[in-house]
Enzyme design. Structure first.
Site, PDB file in Angstrom:
ATOM      1  N   HIS A  29       0.817  -1.225   0.000  1.00 21.07           N
ATOM      2  CA  HIS A  29       0.000   0.000   0.000  1.00 21.07           C
ATOM      3  C   HIS A  29       0.847   1.269   0.000  1.00 21.07           C
ATOM      4  O   HIS A  29       0.333   2.352  -0.261  1.00 21.07           O
ATOM      5  CB  HIS A  29      -0.932   0.008   1.220  1.00 21.07           C
ATOM      6  CG  HIS A  29      -2.049  -0.979   1.111  1.00 21.07           C
ATOM      7  ND1 HIS A  29      -3.332  -0.625   0.774  1.00 21.07           N
ATOM      8  CD2 HIS A  29      -2.076  -2.330   1.244  1.00 21.07           C
ATOM      9  CE1 HIS A  29      -4.104  -1.700   0.730  1.00 21.07           C
ATOM     10  NE2 HIS A  29      -3.366  -2.755   1.023  1.00 21.07           N
ATOM     11  N   ASP A  67       3.574   9.396  -1.023  1.00 24.56           N
ATOM     12  CA  ASP A  67       2.366   8.670  -0.614  1.00 24.56           C
ATOM     13  C   ASP A  67       2.141   7.539  -1.607  1.00 24.56           C
ATOM     14  O   ASP A  67       2.305   7.744  -2.821  1.00 24.56           O
ATOM     15  CB  ASP A  67       1.153   9.621  -0.651  1.00 24.56           C
ATOM     16  CG  ASP A  67       0.153   9.347   0.462  1.00 24.56           C
ATOM     17  OD1 ASP A  67       0.026   8.176   0.869  1.00 24.56           O
ATOM     18  OD2 ASP A  67      -0.511  10.299   0.907  1.00 24.56           O
TER      19      ASP A  67
HETATM   20  C1  GDG Z   1      -2.137   4.001   3.204  1.00 31.01           C
HETATM   21  C2  GDG Z   1      -1.131   4.638   2.231  1.00 31.01           C
HETATM   22  C3  GDG Z   1      -2.854   4.502   0.428  1.00 31.01           C
HETATM   23  C4  GDG Z   1      -8.139  10.538   7.576  1.00 31.01           C
HETATM   24  N1  GDG Z   1      -8.402  11.346   8.622  1.00 31.01           N
HETATM   25  C5  GDG Z   1      -9.582  10.963   9.105  1.00 31.01           C
HETATM   26  C6  GDG Z   1     -10.039   9.893   8.325  1.00 31.01           C
HETATM   27  N2  GDG Z   1      -9.125   9.658   7.407  1.00 31.01           N
HETATM   28  C7  GDG Z   1      -9.286   8.604   6.374  1.00 31.01           C
HETATM   29  C8  GDG Z   1      -9.443   9.192   5.009  1.00 31.01           C
HETATM   30  C9  GDG Z   1      -8.976   8.040   4.126  1.00 31.01           C
HETATM   31  C10 GDG Z   1      -7.951   7.350   5.018  1.00 31.01           C
HETATM   32  O1  GDG Z   1      -8.160   7.779   6.359  1.00 31.01           O
HETATM   33  C11 GDG Z   1      -6.525   7.759   4.660  1.00 31.01           C
HETATM   34  O2  GDG Z   1      -6.143   7.091   3.514  1.00 31.01           O
HETATM   35  P1  GDG Z   1      -4.900   7.595   2.673  1.00 31.01           P
HETATM   36  O3  GDG Z   1      -4.876   6.813   1.429  1.00 31.01           O
HETATM   37  O4  GDG Z   1      -5.045   9.054   2.386  1.00 31.01           O
HETATM   38  O5  GDG Z   1      -3.600   7.430   3.575  1.00 31.01           O
HETATM   39  P2  GDG Z   1      -2.973   6.305   4.599  1.00 31.01           P
HETATM   40  O6  GDG Z   1      -3.743   6.209   5.842  1.00 31.01           O
HETATM   41  O7  GDG Z   1      -1.561   6.726   4.773  1.00 31.01           O
HETATM   42  O8  GDG Z   1      -3.063   4.906   3.814  1.00 31.01           O
HETATM   43  C12 GDG Z   1      -1.858   5.419   1.154  1.00 31.01           C
HETATM   44  C13 GDG Z   1      -3.733   3.766   1.416  1.00 31.01           C
HETATM   45  O9  GDG Z   1      -2.946   3.085   2.409  1.00 31.01           O
HETATM   46  C14 GDG Z   1      -4.611   2.741   0.724  1.00 31.01           C
HETATM   47  O10 GDG Z   1      -3.868   1.832  -0.023  1.00 31.01           O
HETATM   48  O11 GDG Z   1      -3.661   5.303  -0.413  1.00 31.01           O
HETATM   49  O12 GDG Z   1      -0.946   5.960   0.226  1.00 31.01           O
HETATM   50  O13 GDG Z   1      -0.221   5.488   2.932  1.00 31.01           O
HETATM   51  O14 GDG Z   1      -9.992   7.152   3.862  1.00 31.01           O
HETATM   52  O15 GDG Z   1     -10.774   9.551   4.828  1.00 31.01           O
HETATM   53  N3  GDG Z   1     -11.202   9.271   8.530  1.00 31.01           N
HETATM   54  C15 GDG Z   1     -11.963   9.707   9.559  1.00 31.01           C
HETATM   55  N4  GDG Z   1     -11.568  10.746  10.361  1.00 31.01           N
HETATM   56  C16 GDG Z   1     -10.396  11.397  10.164  1.00 31.01           C
HETATM   57  O16 GDG Z   1     -10.066  12.330  10.918  1.00 31.01           O
HETATM   58  N5  GDG Z   1     -13.134   9.113   9.790  1.00 31.01           N
END
Ligand code: GDG
Length: 461
Positions: free
Chosen positions: A157, A365
């Site tokens: 990921h 990322d």
């Molecule tokens: C890893 C990889 C890859 C964030 N703050 C809150 C919240 N979030 C949710 C977002 C989104 C998720 O968390 C974050 O996903 P991301 O993809 O942006 O980043 P990572 O957590 O680092 O995830 C990344 C991912 O895996 C999937 O393969 O895209 O590159 O690093 O869904 O909405 N959700 C809530 N409150 C928050 O304050 N409920």
């Protein structure tokens, strides 16, 4: 159809609504095949040194959830020490933050062996096993050593860095060799796949068999880029449900005189938060028309708080926000609203929808799902603008976002200004194309295409 077995560090209970996109996407496939999800229970058994780990089995919505506890020492070495103290920083190009403590690799390996031992009795001979992420790179090798002959796929990921960065990990050869125990290795982006291809050919004398197939260490493996997406319809439905709607109305009224900029992420050094705040400060200086008329809402949800580097970052952010508000704020206007708390998943889409500009500017990322959620939550008639780091995996496909280099403070400030000034027709046109793109490669496409490639991958004798 063969039964799907998903293995990841944490297991999401599909019964819990707050589980989010990945749990929904995998939950569908798991339920359809009467599948199983295996991982750490989240419980750390206090005081224990190296434990055997109690196993818990639950049945949830047609899915078997099997979880295992970790001892305190195992958690410290495997999770904090190696996964998040070595692999996370190095894979995000942050060699300066990596702590190569010699003991952690042993614990990392031991926990992977523990997982393999606890998982194997639950595996049937025709199950398809799908392992997720950097915590579990050696899992297939451990399973193979115990005689497992199933098809096993791996999805990373997070990014895979270039060869010279990867080679800073003292055990890089062992890690990369372990990947060859899989039948398919999936990456988020073409750039990661390229890094893999260069590494294995240069460091492991792998033979490129054509079509992203490589032979080394007496085995051959298929690799591919499978950019992860979101469930666009599920997210759009969340956007129009009551919680998000209430959030939208409330924030819209509260900030009616101002344009909102929004950042949402886990508080993590890969997300470029200090750089973003500096760019916002540069925006206020360089384009004073934004004084009193723009507000940056930055949600940085707590993450890995038991690690020192994350506390340093938290303090840096608090000080930067305080300085911006102190230097630029007025009695009736605070430029930055910084929130170090989790916002509920049901309310988040309302916040996305009210924002004029989303700032998604990680330094590195794997993909970044916030960028895609922001697009899905917009009103097509009056959409907001996505400012996206060129270093997010998402940037490979989301070409209609405004792409920035987050290390370039002035350049990012200029692009934010461009986003704030963008005429309606251009916003609509860009949003329409971005929406089409996130629909094309949504989370269901991701799951289907990975599992299809795994089913098609030639098996090693
Ligand atoms: C890893 C990889 C890859 C964030 N703050 C809150 C919240 N979030 C949710 C977002 C989104 C998720 O968390 C974050 O996903 P991301 O993809 O942006 O980043 P990572 O957590 O680092 O995830 C990344 C991912 O895996 C999937 O393969 O895209 O590159 O690093 O869904 O909405 N959700 C809530 N409150 C928050 O304050 N409920």
């Amino acid at each position: 159809m063969s039964r799907l077995v998903v293995v990841s560090n944490r297991v999401a209970d599909p019964r819990k609504g707050a589980a989010g996109g990945l749990a929904v996407a995998l939950g569908d496939s798991l339920a359809a095949t009467g599948g199983m999800w295996f991982g750490w229970s989240g419980t750390v058994v206090p005081g224990g040194a190296t434990g055997e780990g109690e196993v818990h089995v639950h049945q949830a919505a047609g899915v078997k959830l099997v979880t295992v506890d970790l001892s305190e020492d195992d958690h410290a070495g495997y999770y904090l020490g190696y996964s998040n103290g070595v692999l996370w920083p190095v894979f995000h190009y942050r060699l300066d933050l990596a702590r190569f403590d010699a003991g952690h690799i042993h614990t990392y390996r031991r926990v992977n062996q523990l997982f393999a031992r606890k998982l194997l009795p639950h595996i049937k001979s025709d199950d398809t096993i799908w392992v997720h992420d950097y915590h579990l790179i050696p899992l297939a090798a451990e399973l193979r050593a115990m005689g497992c002959k199933n098809r096993i796929g791996f999805f990373l990921h997070i990014p895979l860095p270039p060869r010279q960065v990867l080679a800073a990990i003292p055990q890089h050869e062992w890690l990369m060799r372990a990947l060859f125990a899989y039948d398919l290795i999936g990456f988020q982006a073409d750039a990661d796949l390229e890094n893999f291809s260069r590494y294995v050919q240069a460091e492991a004398s792998a033979e490129a068999l054509g079509g992203q197939r490589f032979r080394a260490f007496g085995r051959s493996v298929e690799a591919g880029a499978f950019p992860i997406g979101i469930d666009v319809d599920e997210f759009a439905a969340l956007t129009h449900a009551k919680d998000a709607d209430d959030m939208y109305e409330r924030i819209k009224t509260e900030y009616s005189r101002r344009k909102l900029l929004l950042g949402v992420e886990r508080l993590d050094y890969s997300k470029g938060l200090p750089q973003r705040l500096r760019a916002f400060k540069a925006l206020l200086k360089k384009y004073p028309e934004n004084l009193n008329s723009t507000v940056l809402i930055q949600i940085a949800s707590p993450s890995r708080e038991d690690m020192g580097t994350y506390n340093d970052l938290k303090q840096e952010l608090e000080s930067l926000c305080g300085a911006i508000n102190g230097d630029f704020g007025e009695l009736d206007w605070m430029p930055v609203r910084y929130i170090h708390r989790n916002v509920s998943r049901k309310r988040l889409p309302g916040l996305y929808r009210v924002a004029r500009v989303a700032l998604v500017t990680p330094l590195r990322d794997g993909m970044n799902l916030v960028a895609k959620e922001f697009i899905a939550a917009q009103d097509p008639a009056d959409p907001g603008v996505l400012v996206l780091s060129r270093f997010a995996g998402a940037a490979e496909r989301l070409k209609d976002a405004l792409l920035v280099n987050p290390y370039d403070t002035d350049g990012t400030a200029d692009t934010i200004q461009q986003a704030l000034q963008m005429p309606l027709a251009e916003r609509q046109m860009r949003h329409q194309r971005l929406l089409a793109q996130i629909r094309l490669q949504d989370v269901h496409w991701w799951r289907r295409s990975f599992l299809q490639a795994l089913a098609d991958a030639p098996v090693n004798a």
